[in-house]
Write an enzyme that holds these catalytic residues in place. Structure first.
Site, mmCIF file in Angstrom:
data_model
loop_
_atom_site.group_PDB
_atom_site.id
_atom_site.type_symbol
_atom_site.label_atom_id
_atom_site.label_comp_id
_atom_site.label_asym_id
_atom_site.label_seq_id
_atom_site.Cartn_x
_atom_site.Cartn_y
_atom_site.Cartn_z
ATOM 1 N N SER A 62 42.082 37.554 37.079
ATOM 2 C CA SER A 62 40.635 37.364 37.083
ATOM 3 C C SER A 62 39.891 38.661 37.421
ATOM 4 O O SER A 62 40.117 39.671 36.764
ATOM 5 C CB SER A 62 40.302 36.231 38.050
ATOM 6 O OG SER A 62 39.102 35.653 37.655
ATOM 7 N N LYS B 223 40.640 42.391 35.731
ATOM 8 C CA LYS B 223 39.740 43.442 35.214
ATOM 9 C C LYS B 223 40.142 44.758 35.883
ATOM 10 O O LYS B 223 40.215 45.823 35.263
ATOM 11 C CB LYS B 223 38.277 43.143 35.552
ATOM 12 C CG LYS B 223 37.782 41.717 35.207
ATOM 13 C CD LYS B 223 36.327 41.510 35.627
ATOM 14 C CE LYS B 223 35.926 40.071 35.954
ATOM 15 N NZ LYS B 223 35.990 39.070 34.943
ATOM 16 N N TRP C 173 35.717 29.754 30.569
ATOM 17 C CA TRP C 173 34.804 30.754 31.144
ATOM 18 C C TRP C 173 35.293 32.180 30.842
ATOM 19 O O TRP C 173 34.506 33.090 30.626
ATOM 20 C CB TRP C 173 34.719 30.506 32.650
ATOM 21 C CG TRP C 173 33.801 31.354 33.447
ATOM 22 C CD1 TRP C 173 34.143 32.231 34.443
ATOM 23 C CD2 TRP C 173 32.375 31.399 33.380
ATOM 24 N NE1 TRP C 173 33.023 32.812 34.987
ATOM 25 C CE2 TRP C 173 31.924 32.317 34.350
ATOM 26 C CE3 TRP C 173 31.424 30.742 32.576
ATOM 27 C CZ2 TRP C 173 30.576 32.612 34.552
ATOM 28 C CZ3 TRP C 173 30.082 31.036 32.781
ATOM 29 C CH2 TRP C 173 29.671 31.968 33.756
ATOM 30 N N HIS D 170 42.279 28.051 35.391
ATOM 31 C CA HIS D 170 42.186 29.385 35.989
ATOM 32 C C HIS D 170 43.113 29.523 37.197
ATOM 33 O O HIS D 170 42.822 28.986 38.273
ATOM 34 C CB HIS D 170 40.723 29.582 36.405
ATOM 35 C CG HIS D 170 40.371 30.998 36.728
ATOM 36 N ND1 HIS D 170 40.467 32.003 35.805
ATOM 37 C CD2 HIS D 170 39.909 31.566 37.867
ATOM 38 C CE1 HIS D 170 40.070 33.141 36.358
ATOM 39 N NE2 HIS D 170 39.726 32.897 37.617
HETATM 40 C C1 GTR Z 1 34.258 34.185 38.488
HETATM 41 C C2 GTR Z 1 33.767 35.325 37.637
HETATM 42 C C3 GTR Z 1 34.864 35.750 36.698
HETATM 43 C C4 GTR Z 1 36.182 35.917 37.397
HETATM 44 C C5 GTR Z 1 36.440 34.900 38.488
HETATM 45 C C6 GTR Z 1 37.555 35.244 39.471
HETATM 46 O O1 GTR Z 1 33.295 33.690 39.324
HETATM 47 O O2 GTR Z 1 32.646 34.877 36.935
HETATM 48 O O3 GTR Z 1 34.474 36.916 36.018
HETATM 49 O O4 GTR Z 1 36.283 37.195 37.885
HETATM 50 O O5 GTR Z 1 35.314 34.673 39.255
HETATM 51 O O6 GTR Z 1 37.716 36.399 39.828
HETATM 52 O O7 GTR Z 1 38.240 34.318 39.892
#
Ligand code: GTR
Length: 399
Positions: A238, A242, A329, A379
């Site tokens: 996540s 990045k 997402w 996720h």
């Molecule tokens: C979310 C964000 C994502 C991702 C995620 C995470 O809120 O919008 O870009 O980075 O968090 O890191 O779990």
């Protein structure tokens, strides 16, 4: 309004990773190395992640704990890296397979809630740093004993060790706590010029700081004789995915790069505007990227780069992109397309890239020099994800 409708994805044209800014086509590895790669790195620096300072503070290394762990299956080592005279410090936790005879290849990834969250081992130092309260066992933004091992399901430690790899991790908040404080805390102030109180518009944000910390961990590996610093896979989930991609782009000592559901600003193509968008991420997390990235809020089509080029910055090193089908997402299809559109760069440099040109079925990894899977579920980082990362590492790091 978040778009989850494929038919609402705008028509877009991706910038070509194999055409230089002056229009010269990149037809050989030499032009990529000498010209195009540097251009792309500069574009991501200037417009997306911001400039990482080249000056280095003194780093004081202290191995403060060592011992047998996991009923003798592992050796545990804890190291603190202190940055500057009285700057922040990063706790690095390392597990290595017991009884190793040669330096081992190692996975390195930042964690969200402290080293103690990745395994219940009571010898792991409990983090005393600020953390988000979304973490279990976190009270008043600090970890409690109840937080030990709460995220162990995301770190398949036994499988990693059993297959002959080490695992190293550090808490991202040691480098920069994950909230927007105008960069007063974390490592940014260590690099300010006299009188400077914030990074300039094209200078690094929090993701840049996190990526910098990954490189400092790699510096330490060069000192540790049991870790093979030429076989380090940088991995992240996540926001930290990045970060892993950016660290892999900046620091070519990383031998392999893994993005797990990194989404917007990570592996997902920005121009698709599917799921999280540039405007949305810059609004929710104004501290992650450089200020210049905000220019592209709602104007993704004007970005001089797209995220397939971030994948291509790993080339020719092996890179793995992992998606989860319910994690809309982070746009699984956009992540796949990034991997696909990085393929021409890999073909040019090493004649091997992504072995498919349409999205694979669920839960089926496809691996060339670029690997990809989309698994069922949401996720997270699961044992399945790790099995794929380990297979991919076996293929590329065990030769
Ligand atoms: C979310 C964000 C994502 C991702 C995620 C995470 O809120 O919008 O870009 O980075 O968090 O890191 O779990």
């Amino acid at each position: 309004m978040t778009n989850y409708d494929e038919s609402q994805v705008p028509a877009y044209r991706l910038p070509d990773p194999l055409v230089c800014l002056d229009g010269t086509p990149v037809g050989d590895a030499q032009t990529w190395r000498a010209k195009r790669r540097g251009e792309l790195l500069e574009l991501f620096t200037e417009h997306v992640f911001g400039l990482t300072p080249s000056a280095q503070p003194t780093v004081h290394v202290d191995v403060f704990e060592e011992g047998d762990a996991l009923e003798g299956r592992a050796v545990r080592r804890q190291i603190v890296l202190r940055f500057g005279a009285d700057g922040p410090q990063m706790d690095l936790l390392v597990f290595l397979p017991a009884g190793q005879r040669a330096p081992v290849p190692t996975f390195l990834g930042l964690n969200f809630f402290g080293n103690h969250s990745i395994h219940a081992d009571p010898a792991i130092r409990l983090s005393t740093q600020w953390m988000r309260e979304t973490g279990q066992g976190v009270v008043d933004h600090r970890a409690t004993e109840a937080a030990r091992g709460v995220l162990s399901s995301r770190w398949a430690l036994d499988a990693i060790l059993a297959r002959g790899y080490g695992l190293a991790t550090a808490y991202c908040g040691d480098l920069d706590p994950d909230y927007d404080d105008g960069y007063a805390n974390g490592i940014h102030p260590l690099f300010y010029d006299a009188g400077q109180t914030q990074p300039r518009d094209g200078e690094w944000g929090t993701i840049g700081a996190w990526a910098w910390g990954l490189s400092r961990a790699l510096d330490y590996f060069q000192l540790d004789e049991q870790i093979d610093d030429r076989r380090v896979a940088v991995m992240g989930h996540s926001r930290l995915g990045k970060t892993a991609l950016w660290a892999g782009a900046l620091d070519e000592r990383f031998a392999l790069v893994i993005s797990n559901e990194s989404g917007c600003g990570g592996a997902a193509l920005s121009r698709r505007c599917y799921g999280e968008t540039v405007e949305r991420i810059n609004t929710s997390f104004p501290h992650w990227f450089c200020n210049n990235f905000r220019r592209y809020n709602g104007r993704e089509e004007t970005l001089p780069v797209d995220q397939h080029m971030l994948i291509a910055l790993a080339a020719p090193r092996p890179v793995y992109v992992a998606s989860a089908v319910e994690d809309r997402w982070s746009d699984p299809r956009g992540e796949f397309l990034s991997a696909l559109h990085a393929d021409p760069v890999y073909r040019l440099l090493c004649d091997d890239g992504l072995p498919i040109d349409t999205m694979p079925e669920l839960d089926a990894a496809r691996m060339g020099r670029i690997g990809y899977h989309v698994r069922s579920g949401g996720h997270d980082v699961t044992d399945f994800d790790w099995r794929c990362f380990l297979d991919f590492a076996d293929r590329h790091l065990q030769k």
